[in-house]
Each structure stands twice: as C-alpha cells, then as structure tokens.
Write an enzyme that holds these catalytic residues in place. Structure first.
Site, PDB file in Angstrom:
ATOM      1  N   LYS A  25       0.860  -1.194   0.000  1.00 12.88           N
ATOM      2  CA  LYS A  25       0.000   0.000   0.000  1.00 12.88           C
ATOM      3  C   LYS A  25       0.893   1.239   0.000  1.00 12.88           C
ATOM      4  CE  LYS A  25      -4.320   1.212   2.350  1.00 12.88           C
ATOM      5  NZ  LYS A  25      -5.061   1.034   3.599  1.00 12.88           N
TER       6      LYS A  25
HETATM    7  O1  G3P Z   1      -7.728   2.081   5.318  1.00 13.98           O
HETATM    8  C1  G3P Z   1      -7.977   3.402   5.001  1.00 13.98           C
HETATM    9  C2  G3P Z   1      -9.356   3.935   5.325  1.00 13.98           C
HETATM   10  O2  G3P Z   1     -10.315   2.946   5.201  1.00 13.98           O
HETATM   11  C3  G3P Z   1      -9.444   4.742   6.574  1.00 13.98           C
HETATM   12  O3  G3P Z   1     -10.752   4.945   7.002  1.00 13.98           O
HETATM   13  O4  G3P Z   1     -12.387   5.649   8.745  1.00 13.98           O
HETATM   14  O5  G3P Z   1      -9.946   6.221   9.025  1.00 13.98           O
HETATM   15  O6  G3P Z   1     -11.331   7.364   7.306  1.00 13.98           O
HETATM   16  P1  G3P Z   1     -11.118   6.115   8.071  1.00 13.98           P
END
Ligand code: G3P
Length: 225
Positions: free
Chosen positions: A87
C-alpha cells in the site's frame, strides 16, 4: 463486489472470514497502532498472522515517503506472504514507486486518494487497487460517492484494470452505494459488514415462524388432538 475488512484486529478478521464472505484485508499504520502493534518486527509478524487467517489479499502500508525507501520496504513486505499487496500513498514518489513495482510484478494499492485526477495517475502507473476515501470526503461536506462514480466512468472509458477499492467506508449504506456504483471492492469495519445482516422484519418473521412451529408441534403431540 469483493468484501475486504479494514482492520488489524485478528478477532474481527477471523469473524469475517468465518462468515464466509471475506475476500481480503486492508490495514494502515493507524489501524496497526490501534491494536497496539509497534516496532518493525512486531508489525511484520502481525501481517503474517493476518495472512494466516485469510486466503485473500492483505494490504500492508509503507511508512517511507521516498521512492527508494518505498522500494526497500516493498521488497521486505512481499517476502512475508504472496497475499501481500504493497500500500503506497498518492504522492509523487508513490506514483513512481507504483510504476516501478508494477513493472516488477509487485501488486500495489494506491492509498489516500481524494480526487479523480489522483485515481487516473494511480491507474496510469499500474496500481492493482486504488483506494478512494469516501468517508473522509463526506466529513468535509463533499460527497464521497461522487468520487467513486467519477473513477468508475474514467476507468471504464479507457478499460483501466486498476480495481476501485472503496475505503473509509463508515456504514452499511456506503457499502450499498458502492455496490450500486460498481466499485470492485469495499473495505469496511466488521460492524458495517454485519449491519448488512440486520432487518427488524427478518427478526419478527423468524420469531413468528418458530412460534408457529412450536404451536403446531404442541397441537400434534396433544393426545386426542
Ligand atoms: O484504510 C484506510 C481507510 O479505510 C481509513 O478509514 O475511517 O480512518 O477514514 P477512516
């Protein structure tokens, strides 16, 4: 549409796997920290533990922000297991690293994508997955789903093979919207996935079926009934 789980919590990954619908796992440094995983060796060991639970792709994020550093990390990450997808953040060196790694046959997930232009660059560089963050766009009063629609249109126009991995998915309606928009993958928490199971009419209907079954059985078993 593939279902990925967005967590580093082994219990949650196991539960989603046992449900039989899990196609992969995404993690990020914040999710690892949330589980108390720190230090290089522990992080590598944790990725291995995740790969041992699921058969699907497991996104492992680089920490470096330089081209050389990302390649160095990628080299180590892919040795953990063939399920690992590297990633890489959507920055200039990240695009260069994705281009280089895709040429080497290393699968990548371009993360922190917030615009169609960024998604176009990720696809041009040969990313396996692109991760648009829909919830974080919603957080700043911008419709995250519009981004998924735009990327779908652009990728279909040119037959890009990069898979749209909708990330920052906060609730079950995001998952439904992504399915309607043609996202290839949705990554979300276990709670958003299991929320899809629930409907009050299912619970009411099941309770009724079971009650009727018991009532019928009681009548049948009654002498001289
Ligand atoms: O993995 C990246 C993403 O899904 C992060 O989500 O909830 O931290 O905006 P969030």
């Amino acid at each position: 549409m593939k279902f990925f789980i967005d967590t580093a919590n082994l219990g949650h990954i196991r539960e989603a796997h046992e449900l039989g619908i899990l196609d992969g796992v995404t993690t990020n440094p914040s999710l690892m920290a949330k589980e108390g995983i720190s230090g290089h060796e522990n992080v590598i060991r944790h990725y291995k533990a995740i790969c041992d639970i699921t058969d699907g792709d497991v996104s492992a994020e680089v920490i470096s922000t330089t081209f050389e550093g990302m390649l160095q990390e990628a080299e180590e990450l892919v040795k953990i297991d063939e399920q690992i997808v590297v990633k890489i953040p959507m920055i200039k060196d990240g695009v260069k690293a994705i281009k280089y790694l895709s040429g080497q046959g290393v699968r990548t997930n371009c993360t922190l994508v917030f615009s169609p232009g960024q998604a176009l660059l990720a696809a041009k560089a040969g990313a396996t997955y692109v991760s648009p963050f829909i919830g974080r766009l919603d957080d700043v009063s911008t419709d995250g789903m519009v981004l998924i629609d735009d990327i779908r249109l652009i990728y279909d126009n040119y037959d890009f093979k990069t898979q749209i991995l909708a990330a920052s998915v906060r609730h079950p309606m995001h998952i439904i919207a992504c399915a309607k928009s043609g996202a290839d993958v949705v990554t979300s928490s276990l709670s958003a996935i299991t929320a899809l199971l629930k409907h009050p009419l299912t619970d009411i209907g099941l309770a009724q079926f079971l009650a009727d079954y018991e009532r019928a059985a009681a009548t049948t078993n009654k002498p001289n009934a």
